[in-house]
Write a protein that holds these residues in place. Structure first.
Motif, mmCIF file in Angstrom:
data_model
loop_
_atom_site.group_PDB
_atom_site.id
_atom_site.type_symbol
_atom_site.label_atom_id
_atom_site.label_comp_id
_atom_site.label_asym_id
_atom_site.label_seq_id
_atom_site.Cartn_x
_atom_site.Cartn_y
_atom_site.Cartn_z
ATOM 1 N N GLN A 44 -20.246 25.077 -5.189
ATOM 2 C CA GLN A 44 -20.593 25.293 -3.891
ATOM 3 C C GLN A 44 -20.086 24.269 -3.045
ATOM 4 O O GLN A 44 -19.770 24.897 -1.775
ATOM 5 C CB GLN A 44 -22.444 24.795 -3.974
ATOM 6 N N MET A 45 -19.690 23.290 -3.241
ATOM 7 C CA MET A 45 -18.958 22.313 -2.217
ATOM 8 C C MET A 45 -17.701 23.001 -1.857
ATOM 9 O O MET A 45 -17.431 23.049 -0.637
ATOM 10 C CB MET A 45 -18.625 20.948 -2.688
ATOM 11 N N HIS A 46 -16.910 23.305 -2.847
ATOM 12 C CA HIS A 46 -15.564 23.672 -2.597
ATOM 13 C C HIS A 46 -15.679 25.187 -1.976
ATOM 14 O O HIS A 46 -14.528 25.631 -1.350
ATOM 15 C CB HIS A 46 -14.591 24.016 -3.723
ATOM 16 N N THR A 47 -16.571 25.810 -2.062
ATOM 17 C CA THR A 47 -16.816 27.504 -1.455
ATOM 18 C C THR A 47 -17.310 27.062 -0.003
ATOM 19 O O THR A 47 -16.602 27.972 0.925
ATOM 20 C CB THR A 47 -17.958 27.923 -2.032
ATOM 21 N N PHE A 159 -12.158 27.056 -5.722
ATOM 22 C CA PHE A 159 -12.067 27.262 -4.217
ATOM 23 C C PHE A 159 -11.778 28.697 -3.800
ATOM 24 O O PHE A 159 -11.578 28.962 -2.494
ATOM 25 C CB PHE A 159 -10.824 26.419 -3.826
ATOM 26 N N GLU A 160 -11.633 29.438 -4.836
ATOM 27 C CA GLU A 160 -11.506 30.730 -4.649
ATOM 28 C C GLU A 160 -12.273 31.507 -3.518
ATOM 29 O O GLU A 160 -11.880 32.445 -2.855
ATOM 30 C CB GLU A 160 -11.389 31.730 -6.032
ATOM 31 N N MET A 188 -12.554 15.172 7.245
ATOM 32 C CA MET A 188 -12.885 15.171 5.812
ATOM 33 C C MET A 188 -14.182 16.057 5.484
ATOM 34 O O MET A 188 -15.064 16.372 6.483
ATOM 35 C CB MET A 188 -13.164 13.743 5.342
ATOM 36 N N SER A 189 -14.090 16.461 4.335
ATOM 37 C CA SER A 189 -15.174 17.368 3.721
ATOM 38 C C SER A 189 -16.636 16.415 4.091
ATOM 39 O O SER A 189 -16.528 15.475 4.131
ATOM 40 C CB SER A 189 -15.274 17.903 2.338
ATOM 41 N N TRP A 190 -17.611 17.300 4.403
ATOM 42 C CA TRP A 190 -18.638 16.358 5.092
ATOM 43 C C TRP A 190 -19.442 15.842 3.922
ATOM 44 O O TRP A 190 -19.586 16.403 2.693
ATOM 45 C CB TRP A 190 -19.686 17.216 5.626
#
Length: 323
Positions: A44-47, A159-160, A188-190
């Motif tokens: 979920q994070m990487h999406t 990540f797809e 940066m990612s939150w």
């Protein structure tokens, strides 16, 4: 109050060996009862952690207009949070806060500001009690707006679905950034790192940003490197800086980047670093050993420690803060 888990995040499997467990035993990404939950948190994070998402979260949280609370109240409140990325630690995060701080206190008794950083470094996770999903709070951080490097946890399988992969501008080594522009200028990612950094600045806690004037490591190292070169660079920087860079800069910096493992533990994204980042790298790695190695089921007597750490809070970030 119900005591629940808020242990270390699952990316510990990709990190140095814990003093209590072998690395392969501490975080298992291939099997285990909670594997699906851990994997789904990162998926979920990487999406969802896109450039636009991160920009929106800065707007949502950086104004610190959600609630008012003291630092110690925040630490206590995290006992109510179950970290969805935690597969096996059965004590609340408040214990980890004191374990980290006490580990630093033992080795750095003269650096009370460093001890305080150990105490508060994870309290940005309180966002999860105010509506944020876990994937926007916990876990490793990584830059958005440029190519996702292979050292990111679950890089090849999560990540797809990220829309930024379809934007060619965001899939080069530098993306929207300039070479050696500095991590302060990188989005940066939150997560809890950036949020606490913004809280500290908003509340004008006495940790001002300042830099030293000694010679630049940049002039003596090449920031585009292999991982072997990274180890050489780090050895040089640890000797060069000798932990004498300004303490207040170090404190905020460690808060902001302690979860950026693709950089400080794997040597990626060095092409975005400037002199300040190279000066701070030894400090982030020094903090990291306490963040990791002090995790233990030998829990501290928190009540006996509270007066000492309350005094540090009163010194550096007193009173009721805006969050």
């Amino acid at each position: 109050m119900r005591v629940v888990n808020l242990g270390p995040d699952p990316s510990l499997a990709y990190r140095p060996e814990c003093h209590e467990k072998d690395q392969t035993d501490f975080r298992n990404f291939e099997s285990g009862d909670l594997f699906d939950r851990v994997f789904n948190t990162y998926k979920q994070m990487h999406t969802c952690q896109t450039l636009d998402f991160v920009k929106q979260k800065h707007l949502d949280w950086s104004n610190c207009n959600h609630f008012s609370m003291t630092m110690m109240e925040n630490i206590n409140s995290l006992d109510e949070l179950v970290d969805e990325s935690d597969p096996d630690v059965d004590f609340p995060n408040s214990f980890h806060a004191f374990q980290t701080a006490e580990g630093i206190r033992k080795e750095h008794p003269d650096k009370d500001w460093f001890q305080l950083v150990g105490l508060i470094h994870d309290i940005g996770k309180i966002m999860a009690l105010y509506g944020e999903p876990q994937w926007a709070v916990v876990g490793d951080t990584f830059p958005v707006g440029c190519k996702f490097q292979n050292s990111i946890v679950f890089r090849n399988s999560t990540f797809e679905g990220n829309p930024d992969l379809k934007n060619p501008t965001l899939n080069t080594e530098f993306g929207i950034y300039k070479p050696q522009s500095g991590l302060d200028n990188v989005l940066m990612s939150w997560g809890h790192d950036e949020y606490l950094y913004q809280v500290m600045k908003f509340n004008k806690c006495p940790i001002p940003e300042e830099v030293t004037s000694h010679s630049s490591p940049e002039k003596q190292t090449n920031l585009t490197h292999t991982h072997t070169q990274y180890n050489v660079i780090y050895t040089f920087l640890r000797y060069f800086c000798t932990f004498n860079t300004p303490k207040f800069l170090q404190g905020l910096y460690m808060i902001r980047f302690h979860s950026f493992y693709p950089w400080h533990s794997n040597g990626d994204y060095m092409h975005l670093c400037n002199e300040k980042d190279l000066q701070m790298l030894p400090w982030v790695k020094e903090f990291n050993k306490f963040d990791l190695y002090t995790k233990s089921t030998d829990l501290p007597d928190v009540e006996s420690l509270r007066p000492y750490y309350q005094a540090l809070i009163d010194k550096y970030c007193p009173g009721v803060l805006q969050w």
